[in-house]
Scaffold this motif. Structure first.
Motif, short mmCIF file in Angstrom:
data_model
loop_
_atom_site.label_atom_id
_atom_site.label_comp_id
_atom_site.label_asym_id
_atom_site.label_seq_id
_atom_site.Cartn_x
_atom_site.Cartn_y
_atom_site.Cartn_z
N MET A 1 -22.82 1.40 11.72
CA MET A 1 -22.21 1.37 10.44
C MET A 1 -20.70 1.38 10.59
N SER A 2 -20.11 0.35 10.07
CA SER A 2 -18.66 0.29 10.17
C SER A 2 -18.06 0.33 8.77
N LEU A 3 -17.10 1.19 8.58
CA LEU A 3 -16.40 1.30 7.30
C LEU A 3 -15.06 0.61 7.41
N ASN A 4 -14.73 -0.18 6.41
CA ASN A 4 -13.43 -0.85 6.40
C ASN A 4 -12.39 0.13 5.87
N ARG A 5 -11.36 0.25 6.60
CA ARG A 5 -10.30 1.16 6.17
C ARG A 5 -9.05 0.35 5.94
N GLY A 6 -8.17 0.81 4.99
CA GLY A 6 -6.91 0.14 4.73
C GLY A 6 -7.04 -0.91 3.64
N PHE A 7 -5.97 -1.72 3.53
CA PHE A 7 -5.90 -2.74 2.49
C PHE A 7 -6.06 -4.12 3.10
N THR A 8 -6.60 -5.00 2.32
CA THR A 8 -6.67 -6.38 2.77
C THR A 8 -5.37 -7.07 2.43
N LEU A 9 -5.16 -8.21 3.03
CA LEU A 9 -3.93 -8.96 2.79
C LEU A 9 -3.81 -9.38 1.32
N LEU A 10 -4.93 -9.71 0.70
CA LEU A 10 -4.91 -10.13 -0.70
C LEU A 10 -4.51 -8.98 -1.62
N GLU A 11 -4.97 -7.79 -1.36
CA GLU A 11 -4.59 -6.64 -2.17
C GLU A 11 -3.10 -6.35 -2.07
N VAL A 12 -2.55 -6.45 -0.85
CA VAL A 12 -1.12 -6.23 -0.64
C VAL A 12 -0.31 -7.29 -1.38
N LEU A 13 -0.77 -8.54 -1.31
CA LEU A 13 -0.06 -9.63 -2.00
C LEU A 13 -0.05 -9.40 -3.52
N VAL A 14 -1.14 -8.98 -4.09
CA VAL A 14 -1.21 -8.70 -5.53
C VAL A 14 -0.28 -7.54 -5.89
N ALA A 15 -0.25 -6.51 -5.07
CA ALA A 15 0.63 -5.37 -5.34
C ALA A 15 2.10 -5.78 -5.29
N VAL A 16 2.46 -6.63 -4.34
CA VAL A 16 3.85 -7.10 -4.23
C VAL A 16 4.21 -7.95 -5.44
N VAL A 17 3.31 -8.81 -5.91
CA VAL A 17 3.59 -9.63 -7.09
C VAL A 17 3.78 -8.75 -8.33
N VAL A 18 2.92 -7.76 -8.50
CA VAL A 18 3.06 -6.85 -9.65
C VAL A 18 4.38 -6.09 -9.58
N LEU A 19 4.73 -5.62 -8.39
CA LEU A 19 6.00 -4.91 -8.21
C LEU A 19 7.19 -5.83 -8.50
N ALA A 20 7.13 -7.09 -8.03
CA ALA A 20 8.22 -8.04 -8.26
C ALA A 20 8.39 -8.33 -9.75
N ILE A 21 7.30 -8.49 -10.47
CA ILE A 21 7.37 -8.74 -11.91
C ILE A 21 7.98 -7.54 -12.62
N GLY A 22 7.61 -6.36 -12.21
CA GLY A 22 8.18 -5.14 -12.80
C GLY A 22 9.67 -5.03 -12.53
N LEU A 23 10.10 -5.35 -11.31
CA LEU A 23 11.53 -5.29 -10.97
C LEU A 23 12.33 -6.37 -11.71
N LEU A 24 11.74 -7.55 -11.89
CA LEU A 24 12.42 -8.59 -12.67
C LEU A 24 12.59 -8.16 -14.13
N GLY A 25 11.58 -7.52 -14.69
CA GLY A 25 11.68 -7.00 -16.06
C GLY A 25 12.75 -5.94 -16.16
N LEU A 26 12.83 -5.08 -15.17
CA LEU A 26 13.86 -4.04 -15.15
C LEU A 26 15.26 -4.64 -15.04
N ALA A 27 15.40 -5.68 -14.21
CA ALA A 27 16.71 -6.35 -14.08
C ALA A 27 17.10 -7.02 -15.40
N LYS A 28 16.15 -7.64 -16.07
CA LYS A 28 16.43 -8.28 -17.37
C LYS A 28 16.84 -7.22 -18.40
N LEU A 29 16.17 -6.10 -18.40
CA LEU A 29 16.51 -5.01 -19.32
C LEU A 29 17.92 -4.49 -19.04
N GLN A 30 18.28 -4.35 -17.78
CA GLN A 30 19.61 -3.88 -17.41
C GLN A 30 20.68 -4.88 -17.85
#
Length: 171
Positions: A1-30
């Motif tokens: 039995m092997s358990l997968n640990r950590g994040f997949t590359l796709l999950e990291v990519l989605v997190a980076v995109v969400v973070l980038a959109i949030g930072l762009l919104g913050l820059a626009k607000l500023q």
């Protein structure tokens, strides 16, 4: 039995995109906040300059509208008036008025981008509306008052209470 640990590359990519959109919104607000703050600063300067010319007009009755900063001649510099405590030396009232208007126009040009100012007598139509409402309230409150004495006092107060419009523009 092997358990997968950590994040997949796709999950990291989605997190980076969400973070980038949030930072762009913050820059626009500023950016929007900075623009709004600058606009408020310019409006405050215009308000202070309009108070400045009205105070100058009250202090020196020789300053009479119409005043148009865009039509002032830049070739002739008004005479520099010398202040000695509370008195002005080497200037007549008319020379002092020219100096005050030129100083006000210079302040507009230096404080506001491509700023210009005008002062003129308010239109008669604007005053009539206010006077009509005042006359109606006077009729209700003072039905038995002497009409001739009211007219004389209105004429005297009109000389000292002319209504002026101060218009300041910038880009």
């Amino acid at each position: 039995m092997s358990l997968n640990r950590g994040f997949t590359l796709l999950e990291v990519l989605v997190a980076v995109v969400v973070l980038a959109i949030g930072l762009l919104g913050l820059a626009k607000l500023q950016t929007f906040g900075l623009h709004t703050n600058h606009s408020a600063h310019l409006r405050t300067q215009a308000t202070l300059l309009s108070y400045d010319i009205t105070d100058r007009m009250r202090a020196n009755r020789a300053i009479t509208p119409p005043i148009d900063c865009s039509s002032l001649s830049t070739d002739t510099t008004p005479k520099q008036c010398e202040w000695n405590d509370t008195t002005v030396e080497n200037c007549s009232l008319a020379e002092m008025a020219q100096y005050e208007v030129a100083t006000w126009c210079d302040q507009i040009a230096s404080r506001l981008p491509k700023g210009t100012g005008k002062v003129y007598l308010a239109k008669d139509g604007d005053e009539e509306d206010d006077e009509d409402s005042d006359k109606d309230s006077d009729k209700d409150s003072d039905k038995d008052s002497d009409k001739d004495s009211d007219k004389d006092s209105d004429k005297d107060s009109d000389k000292d209470s002319e209504v002026y419009t101060v218009e300041i523009q910038w880009i």
